[in-house]
Motif scaffolding. Sequence first.
Motif, mmCIF file in Angstrom:
data_model
loop_
_atom_site.group_PDB
_atom_site.id
_atom_site.type_symbol
_atom_site.label_atom_id
_atom_site.label_comp_id
_atom_site.label_asym_id
_atom_site.label_seq_id
_atom_site.Cartn_x
_atom_site.Cartn_y
_atom_site.Cartn_z
ATOM 1 N N GLU A 90 -16.318 34.760 35.226
ATOM 2 C CA GLU A 90 -16.755 35.019 37.050
ATOM 3 C C GLU A 90 -16.233 35.712 38.052
ATOM 4 O OE1 GLU A 90 -16.742 30.677 37.490
ATOM 5 O OE2 GLU A 90 -17.726 30.336 36.013
ATOM 6 N N GLU A 91 -14.531 35.757 37.077
ATOM 7 C CA GLU A 91 -13.951 36.746 38.323
ATOM 8 C C GLU A 91 -14.346 37.740 38.292
ATOM 9 O OE1 GLU A 91 -12.593 37.811 41.073
ATOM 10 O OE2 GLU A 91 -12.004 35.821 41.208
ATOM 11 N N GLU A 145 -7.503 40.016 41.593
ATOM 12 C CA GLU A 145 -8.203 39.111 42.075
ATOM 13 C C GLU A 145 -7.557 38.253 40.582
ATOM 14 O OE1 GLU A 145 -6.959 36.187 44.858
ATOM 15 O OE2 GLU A 145 -7.362 37.634 45.111
ATOM 16 N N LEU A 146 -8.332 38.804 39.395
ATOM 17 C CA LEU A 146 -8.048 38.082 38.187
ATOM 18 C C LEU A 146 -6.830 38.111 37.596
ATOM 19 C CD1 LEU A 146 -10.437 38.471 35.419
ATOM 20 C CD2 LEU A 146 -8.472 39.286 35.046
ATOM 21 N N ILE A 147 -6.264 39.359 38.042
ATOM 22 C CA ILE A 147 -4.498 39.769 37.318
ATOM 23 C C ILE A 147 -3.934 38.220 37.843
ATOM 24 C CG2 ILE A 147 -3.064 41.092 37.359
ATOM 25 C CD1 ILE A 147 -4.931 43.733 37.223
ATOM 26 N N PHE A 173 -10.117 27.567 31.472
ATOM 27 C CA PHE A 173 -9.927 28.010 32.437
ATOM 28 C C PHE A 173 -9.911 29.659 32.547
ATOM 29 C CE2 PHE A 173 -7.471 30.865 35.898
ATOM 30 C CZ PHE A 173 -7.779 30.381 36.768
ATOM 31 N N ILE A 174 -9.588 30.135 32.063
ATOM 32 C CA ILE A 174 -9.439 31.334 31.357
ATOM 33 C C ILE A 174 -10.087 31.997 30.651
ATOM 34 C CG2 ILE A 174 -8.661 33.052 29.194
ATOM 35 C CD1 ILE A 174 -6.700 32.354 32.081
ATOM 36 N N THR A 175 -11.275 31.349 30.000
ATOM 37 C CA THR A 175 -13.059 31.536 29.225
ATOM 38 C C THR A 175 -13.599 31.707 30.707
ATOM 39 O OG1 THR A 175 -12.296 30.380 27.520
ATOM 40 C CG2 THR A 175 -14.933 30.244 28.519
ATOM 41 N N ASN A 221 0.319 35.977 46.519
ATOM 42 C CA ASN A 221 -0.609 35.091 47.891
ATOM 43 C C ASN A 221 -2.125 35.295 46.973
ATOM 44 O OD1 ASN A 221 -1.512 34.432 49.917
ATOM 45 N ND2 ASN A 221 -2.010 35.972 51.138
ATOM 46 N N PRO A 222 -2.626 34.522 45.960
ATOM 47 C CA PRO A 222 -4.312 35.256 45.244
ATOM 48 C C PRO A 222 -5.003 33.931 46.100
ATOM 49 C CG PRO A 222 -3.108 33.309 44.251
ATOM 50 C CD PRO A 222 -2.118 33.504 45.788
#
Length: 215
Positions: free
Chosen positions: A176-177, A182-184, A169-171, A109-110
């Motif tokens: 930014e995150e 949440e990043l994981i 996206f990963i970069t 549930n991100p």
Amino acid sequence: MKNSFFSRFTPKEPKFFPLLKQLSEILAASSELLVESLKHDSPEERTGFYKRIKDMEREGDKLAHRILDELGTTFITPFDREDIHDLASSIDDVIDGINSCAKRIAIYNPHPISESGKELSRMIQQEAECIVKAMDELETFRKNPNTLRGYCSKMHDIENQADDVYEFFITRLFEEEKDCIELIKVKEIVYELEKTTDAAEHVGKILRSLIVKYA
């Protein structure tokens, strides 16, 4: 079996073509649900979509197992048994990948999925549509393989685009995150989406091998 003298003069069992087409349609319907699910952010809606996709994944498993069972009881097959086995299994793998994406979204549930994640889901859907159309060509591609070859090329192009979307996206995610949890969560979900585009492109590779062997 394909190259034996006897098989040249024996009618080949056509039942595998509609079964593979049906499996591809389950894939397409699952991909459509995945795209739709990413438009919703509430836990209840995400769980609801996951349950629907899970039901389809189970239907895909049943159908894939039926195809494999039929291989054991059919005397003459339209392609080598291992080719039909690999094709059915690879399509089922894409359905499994879609289910895995939906499961992670429902469990983790991100925060709202980024546009990159939504774009990857649309790419999965595009590849699924190519696979459905490719199944329509299986029975006749020996006479003219160009249409089937075109679908394979399109899937390869989509997968390359998905690689670019994922890497970009990963970069940005690591830049930014700031919330590590949440990043994981998001990283794993988007990785699963990208991996599913790879699984769909693998179907194209199997189809290309069929063209080489039989066209």
